[in-house]
Design a protein around this motif. Structure first.
Motif, PDB file in Angstrom:
ATOM      1  N   ALA A  60      31.144  47.429 -14.499  1.00 63.09           N
ATOM      2  CA  ALA A  60      31.932  46.233 -14.201  1.00 63.09           C
ATOM      3  C   ALA A  60      31.398  45.522 -12.962  1.00 63.09           C
ATOM      4  O   ALA A  60      31.353  44.296 -12.896  1.00 63.09           O
ATOM      5  N   ALA A  61      30.974  46.299 -11.962  1.00 65.06           N
ATOM      6  CA  ALA A  61      30.483  45.710 -10.724  1.00 65.06           C
ATOM      7  C   ALA A  61      29.168  44.982 -10.923  1.00 65.06           C
ATOM      8  O   ALA A  61      28.758  44.181 -10.090  1.00 65.06           O
ATOM      9  N   GLU A  62      28.474  45.274 -12.049  1.00 62.13           N
ATOM     10  CA  GLU A  62      27.169  44.681 -12.291  1.00 62.13           C
ATOM     11  C   GLU A  62      27.212  43.564 -13.325  1.00 62.13           C
ATOM     12  O   GLU A  62      26.176  43.078 -13.751  1.00 62.13           O
ATOM     13  N   ARG A  63      28.384  43.163 -13.754  1.00 55.01           N
ATOM     14  CA  ARG A  63      28.473  42.120 -14.769  1.00 55.01           C
ATOM     15  C   ARG A  63      27.871  40.837 -14.211  1.00 55.01           C
ATOM     16  O   ARG A  63      28.155  40.441 -13.090  1.00 55.01           O
ATOM     17  N   PRO A  64      26.997  40.174 -14.959  1.00 60.66           N
ATOM     18  CA  PRO A  64      26.120  39.138 -14.400  1.00 60.66           C
ATOM     19  C   PRO A  64      26.813  37.810 -14.129  1.00 60.66           C
ATOM     20  O   PRO A  64      27.848  37.483 -14.681  1.00 60.66           O
ATOM     21  N   ALA A  65      26.187  37.039 -13.243  1.00 64.16           N
ATOM     22  CA  ALA A  65      26.631  35.679 -12.944  1.00 64.16           C
ATOM     23  C   ALA A  65      25.543  34.724 -13.409  1.00 64.16           C
ATOM     24  O   ALA A  65      24.424  35.112 -13.699  1.00 64.16           O
ATOM     25  N   GLY A  66      25.886  33.433 -13.509  1.00 62.41           N
ATOM     26  CA  GLY A  66      24.909  32.467 -13.982  1.00 62.41           C
ATOM     27  C   GLY A  66      25.123  32.173 -15.451  1.00 62.41           C
ATOM     28  O   GLY A  66      25.543  33.048 -16.218  1.00 62.41           O
ATOM     29  N   LEU A  67      24.837  30.938 -15.851  1.00 61.81           N
ATOM     30  CA  LEU A  67      25.111  30.494 -17.220  1.00 61.81           C
ATOM     31  C   LEU A  67      24.398  31.344 -18.260  1.00 61.81           C
ATOM     32  O   LEU A  67      25.015  31.814 -19.222  1.00 61.81           O
ATOM     33  N   ARG A  68      23.099  31.546 -18.104  1.00 61.19           N
ATOM     34  CA  ARG A  68      22.345  32.325 -19.078  1.00 61.19           C
ATOM     35  C   ARG A  68      22.829  33.764 -19.143  1.00 61.19           C
ATOM     36  O   ARG A  68      22.982  34.337 -20.223  1.00 61.19           O
ATOM     37  N   ALA A  69      23.071  34.348 -17.955  1.00 61.16           N
ATOM     38  CA  ALA A  69      23.539  35.730 -17.907  1.00 61.16           C
ATOM     39  C   ALA A  69      24.917  35.867 -18.535  1.00 61.16           C
ATOM     40  O   ALA A  69      25.203  36.840 -19.235  1.00 61.16           O
ATOM     41  N   ARG A  70      25.791  34.879 -18.292  1.00 63.25           N
ATOM     42  CA  ARG A  70      27.133  34.934 -18.880  1.00 63.25           C
ATOM     43  C   ARG A  70      27.070  34.821 -20.400  1.00 63.25           C
ATOM     44  O   ARG A  70      27.838  35.470 -21.110  1.00 63.25           O
ATOM     45  N   LYS A  71      26.148  34.001 -20.897  1.00 62.21           N
ATOM     46  CA  LYS A  71      25.988  33.884 -22.351  1.00 62.21           C
ATOM     47  C   LYS A  71      25.543  35.206 -22.958  1.00 62.21           C
ATOM     48  O   LYS A  71      26.044  35.627 -24.008  1.00 62.21           O
ATOM     49  N   LYS A  72      24.609  35.882 -22.299  1.00 59.99           N
ATOM     50  CA  LYS A  72      24.152  37.184 -22.780  1.00 59.99           C
ATOM     51  C   LYS A  72      25.285  38.202 -22.745  1.00 59.99           C
ATOM     52  O   LYS A  72      25.434  39.011 -23.667  1.00 59.99           O
ATOM     53  N   GLN A  73      26.105  38.142 -21.673  1.00 58.07           N
ATOM     54  CA  GLN A  73      27.225  39.070 -21.575  1.00 58.07           C
ATOM     55  C   GLN A  73      28.245  38.798 -22.669  1.00 58.07           C
ATOM     56  O   GLN A  73      28.809  39.730 -23.251  1.00 58.07           O
ATOM     57  N   ARG A  74      28.488  37.526 -22.990  1.00 57.60           N
ATOM     58  CA  ARG A  74      29.428  37.198 -24.066  1.00 57.60           C
ATOM     59  C   ARG A  74      28.923  37.728 -25.397  1.00 57.60           C
ATOM     60  O   ARG A  74      29.708  38.221 -26.210  1.00 57.60           O
ATOM     61  N   THR A  75      27.612  37.612 -25.632  1.00 58.92           N
ATOM     62  CA  THR A  75      27.053  38.131 -26.875  1.00 58.92           C
ATOM     63  C   THR A  75      27.245  39.635 -26.959  1.00 58.92           C
ATOM     64  O   THR A  75      27.645  40.169 -28.012  1.00 58.92           O
ATOM     65  N   ARG A  76      26.968  40.311 -25.882  1.00 56.02           N
ATOM     66  CA  ARG A  76      27.151  41.767 -25.845  1.00 56.02           C
ATOM     67  C   ARG A  76      28.612  42.139 -26.089  1.00 56.02           C
ATOM     68  O   ARG A  76      28.920  43.027 -26.890  1.00 56.02           O
ATOM     69  N   ASP A  98      30.899  40.329 -27.579  1.00 56.62           N
ATOM     70  CA  ASP A  98      31.252  39.983 -28.961  1.00 56.62           C
ATOM     71  C   ASP A  98      30.774  41.051 -29.939  1.00 56.62           C
ATOM     72  O   ASP A  98      31.493  41.405 -30.884  1.00 56.62           O
ATOM     73  N   LEU A  99      29.589  41.556 -29.720  1.00 54.69           N
ATOM     74  CA  LEU A  99      29.071  42.613 -30.595  1.00 54.69           C
ATOM     75  C   LEU A  99      29.940  43.861 -30.512  1.00 54.69           C
ATOM     76  O   LEU A  99      30.243  44.481 -31.538  1.00 54.69           O
ATOM     77  N   MET A 100      30.361  44.230 -29.312  1.00 53.02           N
ATOM     78  CA  MET A 100      31.221  45.405 -29.157  1.00 53.02           C
ATOM     79  C   MET A 100      32.563  45.188 -29.838  1.00 53.02           C
ATOM     80  O   MET A 100      33.048  46.054 -30.570  1.00 53.02           O
ATOM     81  N   ARG A 101      33.177  44.016 -29.596  1.00 52.85           N
ATOM     82  CA  ARG A 101      34.497  43.751 -30.165  1.00 52.85           C
ATOM     83  C   ARG A 101      34.447  43.710 -31.696  1.00 52.85           C
ATOM     84  O   ARG A 101      35.266  44.354 -32.371  1.00 52.85           O
TER      85      ARG A 101
END
Length: 237
Positions: A8-24, A26-29
């Motif tokens: 949780a402490a390493e969850r990324p910032a920045g538009l591109r990083a946030r998009k990658k995190q959303r994809t990840r 979404d895949l889990m959910r």
């Protein structure tokens, strides 16, 4: 720890990083939704990827396998626990350090889990793992790997050699066993479906660890007070 895992402490910032995190996320959910509705064995990687509208290649950039995504949320929690344990002050005894690391990890993970999937879905996924032989076996294997990592941390904190001193392995086995038990109890029907409830249950069980292993028991304990009672219900301590 799983491939591509981040705490949780390493969850990324920045538009591109946030998009990658959303994809990840979404895949889990979506994976958990498919696993719990149509079964783990019946679900394919292609189905998961199609539901998120990404390619199979993209899926494998985030997860090493279908098993890996099934344990995605669990890996986040375990990773945060390990990270918080590394941050505990050196003066704390091992059991206390692990207890406080667990509590802090749940504090940090509550919001993160909500971002990935509804906690009710996480609970259903936990039951699914418990009832799927292949996943239950994988959970035991992955848990053993995580315990080995924690043993190394505790041994380093205490300047001990785990090959000659059994205490790090014994302490970690006890704490991790209590945490697994709390998870099983939380996952049973009728329990409150919230991260806070699981955190509170884990704390309660960890607090009972030392009293359960030391000193005489003298029969059953009275609920709430914790006083020992004899078989004829006369208090003895």
């Amino acid at each position: 720890m799983s491939v591509g895992q981040d705490t949780a402490a390493e969850r990324p910032a920045g538009l591109r990083a946030r998009k990658k995190q959303r994809t990840r996320d979404d895949l889990m959910r979506v994976a958990l939704e498919l696993f719990t509705t149509q079964g783990y064995d019946a679900t394919t990687v292609d189905e998961i990827a199609d539901a998120v509208e990404v390619s199979q290649r993209t899926f494998f950039r985030y997860f090493a396998s279908k098993e890996d995504v099934a344990f995605g949320v669990a890996s986040l929690v375990e990773g945060q626990f390990v990270e918080q344990l590394r941050l505990r002050p050196a003066g704390e005894d091992p059991i206390l350090a692990m207890r406080r690391a667990v509590v802090r990890a749940w504090e940090l993970m509550g919001e993160t889990i909500d971002e990935v999937a509804p906690v009710e879905l996480v609970m259903r996924a936990y039951r699914m793992i418990e009832s799927t032989p292949a996943l239950l076996s994988a959970a035991l294997r992955r848990g053993s790997e995580t315990e080995d990592e924690i043993v190394g941390i505790i041994a380093a904190r205490e300047h001990l050699d785990v090959e000659s001193d059994p205490r790090p392995r014994v302490a970690v086995a006890a704490v991790c066993g209590v945490m697994r038990m709390a998870g099983r109890v939380w996952g049973q029907p009728g329990h409150e479906t919230s991260v806070e409830a699981l955190a509170a249950l884990t704390e309660t069980y960890l607090d009972a660890l030392a009293p359960s292993l030391t000193g005489p028991w003298h029969g059953a304990r009275e609920p709430r007070t914790g006083r020992h009672v004899c078989r004829d219900d006369v208090p003895v301590g």
